[in-house]
Motif scaffolding. Structure first.
Motif, mmCIF file in Angstrom:
data_model
loop_
_atom_site.group_PDB
_atom_site.id
_atom_site.type_symbol
_atom_site.label_atom_id
_atom_site.label_comp_id
_atom_site.label_asym_id
_atom_site.label_seq_id
_atom_site.Cartn_x
_atom_site.Cartn_y
_atom_site.Cartn_z
ATOM 1 N N LYS A 120 0.827 -1.212 0.000
ATOM 2 C CA LYS A 120 0.000 0.000 0.000
ATOM 3 C C LYS A 120 0.853 1.250 0.000
ATOM 4 C CE LYS A 120 -2.817 -2.637 2.995
ATOM 5 N NZ LYS A 120 -2.536 -2.867 4.369
ATOM 6 N N ALA A 121 2.067 1.152 0.527
ATOM 7 C CA ALA A 121 2.930 2.324 0.677
ATOM 8 C C ALA A 121 3.671 2.628 -0.613
ATOM 9 C CB ALA A 121 3.920 2.078 1.801
ATOM 10 N N LYS A 122 3.966 3.920 -0.793
ATOM 11 C CA LYS A 122 4.774 4.353 -1.937
ATOM 12 C C LYS A 122 6.239 4.150 -1.567
ATOM 13 C CE LYS A 122 5.911 8.437 -4.585
ATOM 14 N NZ LYS A 122 5.734 9.896 -4.734
ATOM 15 N N LEU A 123 6.894 3.236 -2.271
ATOM 16 C CA LEU A 123 8.268 2.884 -1.942
ATOM 17 C C LEU A 123 9.157 2.944 -3.168
ATOM 18 C CD1 LEU A 123 7.773 -0.279 0.312
ATOM 19 C CD2 LEU A 123 8.512 1.961 1.068
ATOM 20 N N ASN A 124 10.391 3.376 -2.945
ATOM 21 C CA ASN A 124 11.426 3.283 -3.971
ATOM 22 C C ASN A 124 12.287 2.074 -3.610
ATOM 23 O OD1 ASN A 124 10.536 5.680 -5.168
ATOM 24 N ND2 ASN A 124 11.725 6.881 -3.702
ATOM 25 N N VAL A 125 12.183 1.024 -4.419
ATOM 26 C CA VAL A 125 12.838 -0.236 -4.098
ATOM 27 C C VAL A 125 13.966 -0.488 -5.091
ATOM 28 C CG1 VAL A 125 12.508 -2.703 -3.728
ATOM 29 C CG2 VAL A 125 10.621 -1.128 -3.292
ATOM 30 N N SER A 126 15.145 -0.822 -4.564
ATOM 31 C CA SER A 126 16.242 -1.224 -5.451
ATOM 32 C C SER A 126 16.717 -2.608 -5.023
ATOM 33 C CB SER A 126 17.385 -0.210 -5.408
ATOM 34 O OG SER A 126 17.932 -0.154 -4.120
ATOM 35 N N ALA A 127 16.818 -3.516 -5.998
ATOM 36 C CA ALA A 127 17.221 -4.896 -5.728
ATOM 37 C C ALA A 127 17.885 -5.454 -6.974
ATOM 38 C CB ALA A 127 16.017 -5.735 -5.327
ATOM 39 N N ASN A 128 18.382 -6.693 -6.868
ATOM 40 C CA ASN A 128 19.062 -7.321 -8.002
ATOM 41 C C ASN A 128 18.092 -7.763 -9.088
ATOM 42 O OD1 ASN A 128 20.726 -8.306 -5.323
ATOM 43 N ND2 ASN A 128 22.005 -7.523 -6.962
ATOM 44 N N ALA A 129 16.876 -8.179 -8.710
ATOM 45 C CA ALA A 129 15.902 -8.650 -9.701
ATOM 46 C C ALA A 129 14.494 -8.453 -9.158
ATOM 47 C CB ALA A 129 16.146 -10.112 -10.025
ATOM 48 N N PHE A 130 13.532 -8.380 -10.076
ATOM 49 C CA PHE A 130 12.124 -8.210 -9.729
ATOM 50 C C PHE A 130 11.290 -9.142 -10.584
ATOM 51 C CE2 PHE A 130 14.069 -4.179 -8.694
ATOM 52 C CZ PHE A 130 13.438 -3.781 -7.529
ATOM 53 N N SER A 131 10.172 -9.615 -10.025
ATOM 54 C CA SER A 131 9.208 -10.328 -10.848
ATOM 55 C C SER A 131 8.291 -9.289 -11.501
ATOM 56 C CB SER A 131 8.400 -11.317 -10.013
ATOM 57 O OG SER A 131 7.553 -10.625 -9.117
ATOM 58 N N LYS A 132 7.610 -9.690 -12.579
ATOM 59 C CA LYS A 132 6.729 -8.761 -13.288
ATOM 60 C C LYS A 132 5.622 -8.245 -12.377
ATOM 61 C CE LYS A 132 7.436 -10.821 -17.828
ATOM 62 N NZ LYS A 132 6.848 -11.654 -18.882
ATOM 63 N N THR A 133 5.038 -9.165 -11.596
ATOM 64 C CA THR A 133 3.940 -8.756 -10.713
ATOM 65 C C THR A 133 4.422 -7.804 -9.629
ATOM 66 O OG1 THR A 133 4.295 -10.766 -9.422
ATOM 67 C CG2 THR A 133 2.569 -10.839 -11.083
ATOM 68 N N ALA A 134 5.664 -7.976 -9.172
ATOM 69 C CA ALA A 134 6.205 -7.082 -8.152
ATOM 70 C C ALA A 134 6.401 -5.685 -8.720
ATOM 71 C CB ALA A 134 7.525 -7.626 -7.628
ATOM 72 N N ILE A 135 6.930 -5.580 -9.945
ATOM 73 C CA ILE A 135 7.124 -4.264 -10.573
ATOM 74 C C ILE A 135 5.782 -3.562 -10.752
ATOM 75 C CG2 ILE A 135 7.844 -3.112 -12.709
ATOM 76 C CD1 ILE A 135 10.042 -5.236 -12.960
ATOM 77 N N GLU A 136 4.781 -4.318 -11.235
ATOM 78 C CA GLU A 136 3.443 -3.736 -11.435
ATOM 79 C C GLU A 136 2.867 -3.224 -10.125
ATOM 80 O OE1 GLU A 136 1.198 -6.853 -13.233
ATOM 81 O OE2 GLU A 136 2.365 -6.802 -15.091
ATOM 82 N N ALA A 137 2.989 -4.009 -9.048
ATOM 83 C CA ALA A 137 2.412 -3.618 -7.760
ATOM 84 C C ALA A 137 3.131 -2.411 -7.171
ATOM 85 C CB ALA A 137 2.480 -4.791 -6.793
ATOM 86 N N ILE A 138 4.453 -2.353 -7.303
ATOM 87 C CA ILE A 138 5.220 -1.222 -6.764
ATOM 88 C C ILE A 138 4.850 0.055 -7.512
ATOM 89 C CG2 ILE A 138 7.541 -0.240 -6.561
ATOM 90 C CD1 ILE A 138 8.549 -3.136 -6.051
ATOM 91 N N GLU A 139 4.757 -0.035 -8.844
ATOM 92 C CA GLU A 139 4.413 1.150 -9.633
ATOM 93 C C GLU A 139 2.964 1.549 -9.451
ATOM 94 O OE1 GLU A 139 5.754 0.060 -13.528
ATOM 95 O OE2 GLU A 139 7.856 0.540 -13.046
ATOM 96 N N LYS A 140 2.089 0.589 -9.221
ATOM 97 C CA LYS A 140 0.672 0.883 -8.962
ATOM 98 C C LYS A 140 0.509 1.651 -7.652
ATOM 99 C CE LYS A 140 -3.764 -1.471 -8.477
ATOM 100 N NZ LYS A 140 -4.415 -2.762 -8.300
ATOM 101 N N ALA A 141 1.358 1.338 -6.666
ATOM 102 C CA ALA A 141 1.309 2.035 -5.374
ATOM 103 C C ALA A 141 1.987 3.404 -5.438
ATOM 104 C CB ALA A 141 1.980 1.183 -4.303
ATOM 105 N N GLY A 142 2.615 3.727 -6.609
ATOM 106 C CA GLY A 142 3.235 5.035 -6.770
ATOM 107 C C GLY A 142 4.734 5.049 -6.567
#
Length: 148
Positions: A120-142
């Motif tokens: 639910k929170a707006k987060l700037n996340v940096s990691a080695n890899a992301f799944s497609k659903t994780a990228i969509e959810a992070i960007e959807k939350a802003g």
């Protein structure tokens, strides 16, 4: 019954076999070791798993499986874990340094963010890899998802 009449049960006590004490003992000559061969010699010690020259079990049973030394393994962190981190420490940026300091990953771990859970929170996340659903959810939350 008196103490001086007590005896052990009949046949429960046997004299030990005195090996190699002459012909009259009945255990002379080979001293109960049979004739010839390594087991009859002094200093004999068998190797673990040795089956007398027969192909040993650990060599008879087939090997299976495969370990790919080129495999890249990631430590999985779910979106639900990121939400808990944000609520607990009220951070807006989640990076490797934060994950290591909070004990979620070890020093040399590679991290992959997976899409399990809700964010639910707006987060700037940096990691080695992301799944497609994780990228969509992070960007959807802003927030933003950036690869290291």
């Amino acid at each position: 019954m008196k103490l001086h009449t007590l005896k052990p049960a009949e046949g429960s006590i046997k004299d030990r076999k005195r090996i190699g004490r002459g012909q009259g003992s009945g255990a002379a000559g080979t001293a109960g070791r049979g004739h010839k061969g390594a087991k009859s010699r002094s200093g004999y010690k068998s190797k673990r798993g040795f089956e007398g020259g027969q192909m040993p079990l650990q060599r008879r049973v087939p090997k299976f499986g495969f370990n790919n030394f080129n495999r890249v393994s990631y430590k999985a962190i779910n979106l639900g874990d990121l939400q808990i981190l944000q609520e607990k420490y009220s951070v807006d940026t989640i990076d490797m340094h934060l994950l290591k300091s909070k004990g979620l990953v070890a020093k040399n771990d590679l991290v992959k963010i997976l899409g399990n859970g809700t964010l639910k929170a707006k987060l700037n996340v940096s990691a080695n890899a992301f799944s497609k659903t994780a990228i969509e959810a992070i960007e959807k939350a802003g927030g933003t998802a950036s690869k290291i």
